[in-house]
Design an enzyme around this catalytic site. Structure first.
Site, mmCIF file in Angstrom:
data_model
loop_
_atom_site.group_PDB
_atom_site.id
_atom_site.type_symbol
_atom_site.label_atom_id
_atom_site.label_comp_id
_atom_site.label_asym_id
_atom_site.label_seq_id
_atom_site.Cartn_x
_atom_site.Cartn_y
_atom_site.Cartn_z
ATOM 1 N N VAL A 1 0.867 -1.180 0.000
ATOM 2 C CA VAL A 1 0.000 0.000 0.000
ATOM 3 C C VAL A 1 0.897 1.222 0.000
ATOM 4 C CG1 VAL A 1 -2.036 -1.067 1.041
ATOM 5 C CG2 VAL A 1 -0.242 -0.160 2.507
ATOM 6 N N SER A 2 0.481 2.271 -0.702
ATOM 7 C CA SER A 2 1.366 3.403 -0.926
ATOM 8 C C SER A 2 1.412 4.397 0.221
ATOM 9 C CB SER A 2 1.002 4.109 -2.228
ATOM 10 O OG SER A 2 -0.375 4.262 -2.355
ATOM 11 N N THR A 3 0.469 4.345 1.126
ATOM 12 C CA THR A 3 0.511 5.240 2.292
ATOM 13 C C THR A 3 0.206 4.440 3.543
ATOM 14 O OG1 THR A 3 -1.841 5.819 2.228
ATOM 15 C CG2 THR A 3 -0.342 7.180 0.899
ATOM 16 N N GLN B 1 -3.529 3.998 4.044
ATOM 17 C CA GLN B 1 -4.289 3.130 3.147
ATOM 18 C C GLN B 1 -4.512 1.776 3.807
ATOM 19 O OE1 GLN B 1 -2.582 2.835 -0.741
ATOM 20 N NE2 GLN B 1 -4.093 1.376 -1.474
#
Length: 195
Positions: free
Chosen positions: A20-22, A25
């Site tokens: 997941v990019s953050t 998230q």
């Protein structure tokens, strides 16, 4: 991930990898899809924008054995560049580990899946090369006309005046001013010098 000259183990394992990019998230939907696909172990990287630093992927690769399958929901969860994806796939092939991308229907444990994957990778690489070639041609044409390459942020006279006021007030750094106007620090410095 260890490669062995012995025959493929009779019991294979599906190992899931999620990214997941953050940190905010929620990885649960990825975990649900991987679990539904039969993954008994799932490793998750959070906010890993760089390809080099992915401890959970390193963990997953270390767990895999010949005959196992690395499972992702989509290929872009595994890699953000065609070159990195090809390198990872070569590493998996050498260790006799399969790769499955659930939503794209890719499964390199089957001949058809391997063919489809290599076709997709070749198309992506070709598209990347075309974009790079067009960019080089556009930059060369711009230089021939006396313009420098790169993105241009339009700083109107009003925006430039506002940037000057913010700078003179002393409450903002150049970086903060640049972020406010969606411009680079170089652009802000140039307008400050001109004014």
């Amino acid at each position: 991930m260890t490669s062995s000259s012995t025959s493929t183990t009779s019991t294979s394992t599906c190992v899931g990898y999620a990214r997941v990019s953050t940190r905010e998230q929620n990885p649960d939907p990825l975990h649900d899809a991987l679990t539904a696909d039969g993954c008994t172990k799932i490793s998750t990287d959070h906010a890993s924008d760089t390809l080099a630093h992915r401890p959970a992927l390193t963990e997953a690769l270390g767990y895999l054995r010949p005959g196992d399958t690395l499972v992702v929901t989509k290929l872009d969860r595994l890699s953000r560049s065609v070159k990195n994806l090809k390198d990872l796939t070569a590493q998996l092939d050498a260790a006799r580990v399969g790769l499955r991308a659930i939503s794209q229907g890719i499964d390199t444990t089957t001949p058809g899946g391997r063919l489809f994957f290599h076709m997709l990778a070749a198309i992506a690489e070709f598209e990347h090369d075309l974009v790079a070639e067009r960019t080089r041609e556009d930059l060369a044409a711009a230089r021939a006309r006396g313009r420098r390459g790169g993105g241009v942020v339009k700083m109107t006279a009003t925006k430039a005046a506002q940037a000057r006021l913010m700078y003179d007030a002393g409450g903002h750094t150049v970086a903060q001013i640049a972020e406010t106007f969606g411009a680079s620090r170089t652009t802000i410095y140039r307008h400050l010098e001109e004014s």
